[in-house]
Design a protein around this motif. Structure first.
Motif, mmCIF file in Angstrom:
data_model
loop_
_atom_site.group_PDB
_atom_site.id
_atom_site.type_symbol
_atom_site.label_atom_id
_atom_site.label_comp_id
_atom_site.label_asym_id
_atom_site.label_seq_id
_atom_site.Cartn_x
_atom_site.Cartn_y
_atom_site.Cartn_z
ATOM 1 N N GLU A 90 7.219 9.108 -2.250
ATOM 2 C CA GLU A 90 5.794 9.389 -2.339
ATOM 3 C C GLU A 90 5.285 9.683 -0.933
ATOM 4 O O GLU A 90 5.843 9.197 0.054
ATOM 5 N N GLU A 92 2.916 8.563 0.912
ATOM 6 C CA GLU A 92 2.631 7.417 1.781
ATOM 7 C C GLU A 92 3.917 6.762 2.297
ATOM 8 O O GLU A 92 3.960 6.255 3.417
ATOM 9 N N ARG A 102 3.371 14.524 5.121
ATOM 10 C CA ARG A 102 4.145 15.548 4.433
ATOM 11 C C ARG A 102 3.577 16.924 4.794
ATOM 12 O O ARG A 102 2.379 17.093 4.915
#
Length: 163
Positions: A90, A92, A102
């Motif tokens: 994910e 985070e 990202r």
């Protein structure tokens, strides 16, 4: 290990200097596609390399360097790494693992020096990749990057699915 709270571009520059890596960071306009980004940078799409942070089952990570016009091949990468499970984390978790958001991730200056796996097709080329901050691209000789990080070079890509 770089401090995660420092300016990302400064972290990238400092980490490159520590490893004797010659890089160039350029500001770039936003692009709507890989093809548009390549035109803006004066490159071929294959010269833009994605740095994917990949999570292992043991909660450690690795970096996979994949040309922009290709996709990661999960079976090939699992074989090279010698594991049965890998996945994209994910956003985070990727941020926590690298100190980069990202879309900006690069092994250079990551808050942790995770192992680097480079697709064999980047060998011998000058590439553009994320620079740690949105709106910037980093240019580096792939061979120098591979040597500086002791990267494992292997065929870890496949043709991208048409969009």
């Amino acid at each position: 290990m770089p401090e995660p709270h420092t300016d990302p571009l400064d972290r990238v520059r400092a980490a490159a200097a520590e490893r004797g890596l010659d890089i160039e960071i350029r500001e770039r306009p936003a692009a709507a596609s890989l093809a548009e980004a390549a035109v803006l940078l004066g490159l071929q799409p294959t010269d833009i390399v994605k740095t994917l942070v990949v999570k292992r089952a043991d909660d450690s990570y690795l970096f996979a360097l994949i040309p922009g016009d290709l996709a990661i091949s999960w079976p090939k990468l699992r074989t090279v790494v010698g594991v049965n499970k890998l996945r994209l984390p994910e956003p985070e978790l990727a941020l926590r693992a690298t100190g980069y958001e990202r879309g900006t991730i690069v092994p250079i200056g990551s808050t942790t020096d995770w192992p680097v796996y480079a697709d064999a097709s980047i060998v011998g080329r000058r590439i553009a990749m994320g620079a740690g901050a949105h709106g910037y691209s980093l240019f580096v000789d792939a061979d120098d990057l591979i040597a500086a990080y002791g990267a494992t070079v292997a065929d870890i890509s496949q043709p991208a699915e048409p969009r």
